[in-house]
Structures are given as C-alpha cells and as structure tokens.
Enzyme design. Structure first.
Site, PDB file in Angstrom:
ATOM      1  N   ASN A   1       0.873  -1.176   0.000  1.00  0.00           N
ATOM      2  CA  ASN A   1       0.000   0.000   0.000  1.00  0.00           C
ATOM      3  C   ASN A   1       0.913   1.229   0.000  1.00  0.00           C
ATOM      4  O   ASN A   1       1.452   1.605   1.039  1.00  0.00           O
ATOM      5  CB  ASN A   1      -0.898  -0.027   1.242  1.00  0.00           C
TER       6      ASN A   1
ATOM      7  N   HIS B   1      -9.700   1.152   4.716  1.00  0.00           N
ATOM      8  CA  HIS B   1      -8.453   1.385   5.450  1.00  0.00           C
ATOM      9  C   HIS B   1      -8.730   2.361   6.596  1.00  0.00           C
ATOM     10  O   HIS B   1      -9.527   3.294   6.448  1.00  0.00           O
ATOM     11  CB  HIS B   1      -7.386   1.943   4.506  1.00  0.00           C
TER      12      HIS B   1
ATOM     13  N   GLU C   1      -5.386  -4.647  10.630  1.00  0.00           N
ATOM     14  CA  GLU C   1      -4.378  -3.612  10.858  1.00  0.00           C
ATOM     15  C   GLU C   1      -4.732  -2.857  12.141  1.00  0.00           C
ATOM     16  O   GLU C   1      -5.548  -1.923  12.103  1.00  0.00           O
ATOM     17  CB  GLU C   1      -4.363  -2.611   9.693  1.00  0.00           C
TER      18      GLU C   1
ATOM     19  N   SER D   1       3.358  -1.785  10.590  1.00  0.00           N
ATOM     20  CA  SER D   1       4.804  -1.802  10.872  1.00  0.00           C
ATOM     21  C   SER D   1       5.490  -3.104  10.456  1.00  0.00           C
ATOM     22  O   SER D   1       6.444  -3.547  11.102  1.00  0.00           O
ATOM     23  CB  SER D   1       5.063  -1.508  12.354  1.00  0.00           C
TER      24      SER D   1
ATOM     25  N   GLY E   1       4.969   1.563   4.844  1.00  0.00           N
ATOM     26  CA  GLY E   1       6.305   2.164   4.749  1.00  0.00           C
ATOM     27  C   GLY E   1       7.359   1.267   4.104  1.00  0.00           C
ATOM     28  O   GLY E   1       8.117   1.710   3.233  1.00  0.00           O
TER      29      GLY E   1
HETATM   30  P1  13P Z   1       2.917   0.667   7.802  1.00  0.00           P
HETATM   31  O1  13P Z   1       3.424  -0.640   7.225  1.00  0.00           O
HETATM   32  O2  13P Z   1       3.653   1.852   7.322  1.00  0.00           O
HETATM   33  O3  13P Z   1       2.773   0.577   9.294  1.00  0.00           O
HETATM   34  O4  13P Z   1       1.433   0.853   7.225  1.00  0.00           O
HETATM   35  C1  13P Z   1       0.531  -0.180   7.355  1.00  0.00           C
HETATM   36  C2  13P Z   1      -0.643   0.124   6.535  1.00  0.00           C
HETATM   37  O5  13P Z   1      -1.426   0.993   6.867  1.00  0.00           O
HETATM   38  C3  13P Z   1      -0.806  -0.623   5.279  1.00  0.00           C
HETATM   39  O6  13P Z   1      -2.082  -0.455   4.758  1.00  0.00           O
END
Ligand code: 13P
Length: 244
Positions: free
Chosen positions: A10, A96, A164, A207, A229
C-alpha cells in the site's frame, strides 16, 4: 488453506511518477516463487495507468487504494470502479483506517463498497482494526466483530481481510505473534459461522518489515501482509518478496 502469501504494497499517498517508475521497474526484475508469493501493488490513482503499463508482461498484480460505492455519477473528486477495472486492477483496498479516520468512512459505506467490488468481479481487501484505547480497555474484539459483521457481505466464496491495528500503523509497534493469532482465529471463526464464508485469506498489516515478517508468517500462519512504509523501500520489499 492456500500456502500462497499475498504481499500487498500500500503505497498510500507517496511516490511521484519517476519514483514510482523506478521502483516498479526494480520490482519487475525480482524473481518470485509464484507458488509462494503474490505481489500486489496499490499505487495512488494517478499512477495506476503508468504502473499498469509497466507491469503488463510481469507477474505483478495491481490494486487500488479505494473506490466509490456507486458505479458512476455526480461524485466530484472520486474514482469509479469502472475505471479502476479498465486500467487493470484486480484488487481494491476497502475501509483502510486512514479513510475511516480522515474521510469519515463508516462500516456501512465499506460494506456498500465491498458489494460493488464483488459484483464487478474484483477482490476487495477489507481492512479492520482497533485503536490503542479500544485494546487497552479490552473492547477490541467487540469492535472487530462489529466491523466484520457490517463490512463483510454474506455467502461469498472467499474473502480477503486485513487486520491492521491502528496503533501499529507507522509506529513500529507490532502485536505479538500470539495476539495476531488470536485475532486470526477469532476472525476466521466469526466469518465462517456468521457469514458462511469458508475461504478466508487473513492478512496482517502494521509496521511490517523484513525483520519481523518471517516470524509473523512462520508462527501465526497468516495468509499475507499489507505493507505501508516498507513497501516504498526497494531493499525492504525485495527481502520480503524473496521470502522462502
Ligand atoms: P505501515 O506498514 O507503514 O505501518 O502501514 C501499514 C498500513 O497501513 C498498510 O495499509
């Protein structure tokens, strides 16, 4: 359940055109074990036609980060499923937590989106997750059950759910493998019983990086990951995609 892991990148609202081109061209060169990994990338809408063109002779699959719940109409600034489909997306991230928080998306809207996506024969990746406060107050299962109950249509052949926890997104905090396993079992039990869906792909997101993903995969038996990220850094996503 399938052994294939869905690795969903993403990209959120990141990467300009040239950065996205460079990253996608590098991703194309990675040799992936197709029986182990599906590589799905979800760029911003404006990038979709460009990326679609770059990946057309590759195994990379395309996803969108959202879609509108109506097929077309007077919805200024939104993007229709027709265009998302036409450009080659097979997956759409729905619900999301960033859209729930910043765009006021409710469970009911997410269900409408999920129904539209399914009716158009694309695959929704439905996101659920609790806040830190909800977890601390031990309300997380109630919140997750409500999200699952309202957001997921009944009687589907299969569904992809991404868990998430909001407190884990972009923070470096990751639930323990036992905590992920608990939510996986809870989700699969609820969805199979209440929704009569037997094929459930349960993804973890929050994360995720190349250091923690293998342990999560090995010990919690999830079916993949939704990655923010780390999906923007080639070295990281390369390690993740060449897993196994
Ligand atoms: P991170 O991997 O940056 O924590 O983001 C997770 C996310 O929201 C993926 O949709």
């Amino acid at each position: 359940m399938s052994q294939v892991k869905l690795i969903v990148s993403n990209w959120k609202m990141n990467l300009n055109i040239s950065q996205a081109r460079i990253l996608t061209n590098k991703l194309k060169k990675i040799k992936i074990k197709k029986n182990l990994i599906k590589n799905i990338i979800c760029p911003q809408f404006i990038l979709l036609p460009i990326i679609s063109n770059i990946i057309k002779d590759s195994d990379i699959l395309l996803g969108a980060q959202d879609c509108h719940y109506r097929k077309f109409g007077a919805y200024t600034g939104d993007t229709s499923i027709e265009l998302i489909k036409e450009i080659g997306c097979k997956y759409i991230i729905i619900g999301h937590s960033e859209r729930r928080e910043y765009k006021g998306e409710t469970n009911d809207i997410i269900r409408e989106k999920a129904e539209l996506v399914i009716s158009e024969k694309l695959k929704p990746i439905i996101c659920i997750g609790e806040t830190l406060e909800e977890r601390k107050k031990n309300k997380y299962k109630k919140i997750l059950e409500e999200q699952l109950n309202i957001c997921i249509p009944n009687n589907l052949d299969e569904i992809i759910i991404a868990y998430e926890p909001i407190w884990s997104i972009g923070t470096g905090l990751v639930p323990t493998v036992d905590e992920i396993k608990e939510i996986k079992n809870f989700t699969c039990d609820f969805v199979s019983q209440s929704k009569k869906i037997s094929k459930i792909f349960f993804l973890y997101g929050g994360s995720v990086n190349s250091e923690n993903i293998f342990e999560i995969f090995k010990l919690s038996d999830v079916n993949g990951a939704l990655i923010g990220g780390s999906s923007l850094k080639f070295e990281e996503i390369n390690k993740i995609l060449t897993f196994g």
